[in-house]
Design a protein around this motif. Structure first.
Motif, PDB file in Angstrom:
ATOM      1  N   ASP A  83       8.349   3.404   5.656  1.00 39.90           N
ATOM      2  CA  ASP A  83       8.297   2.128   6.372  1.00 39.90           C
ATOM      3  C   ASP A  83       8.406   0.956   5.403  1.00 39.90           C
ATOM      4  N   SER A 136       3.494   3.312   5.130  1.00 40.33           N
ATOM      5  CA  SER A 136       4.004   4.534   4.518  1.00 40.33           C
ATOM      6  C   SER A 136       5.186   4.170   3.618  1.00 40.33           C
ATOM      7  N   THR A 158       1.897   0.066  -0.426  1.00 43.25           N
ATOM      8  CA  THR A 158       2.290   1.401   0.037  1.00 43.25           C
ATOM      9  C   THR A 158       1.099   2.352  -0.037  1.00 43.25           C
ATOM     10  N   ASP A 159       0.913   3.134   1.011  1.00 52.40           N
ATOM     11  CA  ASP A 159      -0.115   4.175   1.047  1.00 52.40           C
ATOM     12  C   ASP A 159       0.560   5.446   1.551  1.00 52.40           C
ATOM     13  N   GLU A 160       0.793   6.388   0.641  1.00 53.48           N
ATOM     14  CA  GLU A 160       1.530   7.595   0.987  1.00 53.48           C
ATOM     15  C   GLU A 160       0.758   8.510   1.937  1.00 53.48           C
ATOM     16  N   ARG A 161      -0.507   8.214   2.173  1.00 51.43           N
ATOM     17  CA  ARG A 161      -1.264   9.026   3.133  1.00 51.43           C
ATOM     18  C   ARG A 161      -0.878   8.696   4.570  1.00 51.43           C
ATOM     19  N   LEU A 162      -0.267   7.537   4.765  1.00 50.78           N
ATOM     20  CA  LEU A 162       0.127   7.128   6.111  1.00 50.78           C
ATOM     21  C   LEU A 162       1.430   7.809   6.514  1.00 50.78           C
ATOM     22  N   ARG A 163       1.527   8.109   7.793  1.00 56.33           N
ATOM     23  CA  ARG A 163       2.754   8.702   8.318  1.00 56.33           C
ATOM     24  C   ARG A 163       3.695   7.608   8.801  1.00 56.33           C
ATOM     25  N   LEU A 164       4.937   7.987   9.039  1.00 53.84           N
ATOM     26  CA  LEU A 164       5.932   7.048   9.540  1.00 53.84           C
ATOM     27  C   LEU A 164       5.439   6.423  10.842  1.00 53.84           C
TER      28      LEU A 164
END
Length: 215
Positions: free
Chosen positions: A26, A23, A66-72
């Motif tokens: 992260d 994310s 980075t993959d903005e679909r992932l959560r912290l």
């Protein structure tokens, strides 16, 4: 690596290219030591392949994206088997990408329930720094230079919120780097997150403390 191995007639081939997706928040935490972590993970994969008797076409490489679909606290890993070029100047031959495997590490939500039929084991983390001894209640405790940290380390090389101690339902403790500048070492080895045992020596900045557990 273990999940994407391919068996040949006499050899077992494994991916040599790994992309780790994080994310945005992260990814920011890796700033300053991302390259070092990529090299460390590459060395770990190489040693793992040797121990298991796997064949690699080249030394494994690791890269972060980075993959903005992932959560912290979530991360994905995508693997690929890349064949080196037969002639100088030619591009390497890339095999099909494997599925991205997503893992959930730390969540800000409620802690995971204890195994069925078992009560949660309550322990207290003990941090001993020189002549100071912190006995930390609760399932989480922050360590850092800030006055609002649960365990305050007066060291300019320690970040304001440097690391966090986390207790599991079984009473075991782990330490997690909170994106510090100088990182966390457990018994001399730099870690992003690591389970702690009684007697472990943990270094934050230039300060080393002894970890213990009260039951």
């Amino acid at each position: 690596m273990d999940a994407h191995k391919t068996a040949g007639v006499a050899r077992v081939y494994v991916p040599n290219e790994y992309t780790v997706y994080l994310s945005g928040k992260d990814r920011v935490r890796l700033e300053g030591y991302e390259r070092s972590l990529e090299q460390e993970l590459s060395g770990y994969l190489l040693e793992h392949a040797r121990r298991r008797g796997y064949d690699l076409l080249t030394r494994p490489t690791v890269a972060f994206e980075t993959d903005e679909r992932l959560r912290l606290g979530e991360f994905g890993i995508q693997t690929r088997l890349v064949k080196p070029s037969a002639h100088e100047g030619e591009a390497p031959v890339q095999g099909e990408e494997g599925n991205t495997m997503v893992y959930s590490a730390v969540r800000d939500a409620a802690p995971a329930p204890s195994p069925a039929g078992r009560a949660e084991v309550v322990t207290r983390a003990v941090v001993t720094v020189d002549d100071r001894r912190y006995v930390l209640d609760g399932s989480r405790a922050t360590i850092g230079r800030s006055k609002d940290a649960d365990c305050v380390l007066r060291d300019p090389n320690v970040s304001r919120h440097h690391a966090e101690l986390r207790r599991s339902a079984t009473g075991e403790w782990t330490i997690a780097d909170l994106g510090s500048t100088n990182g966390v070492k457990v018994n001399g080895r730099r870690v992003g997150s690591s389970r702690l045992r009684q007697g472990d020596k943990v270094t934050l900045g230039t300060t080393t403390f002894l970890f213990d557990v009260e039951r």
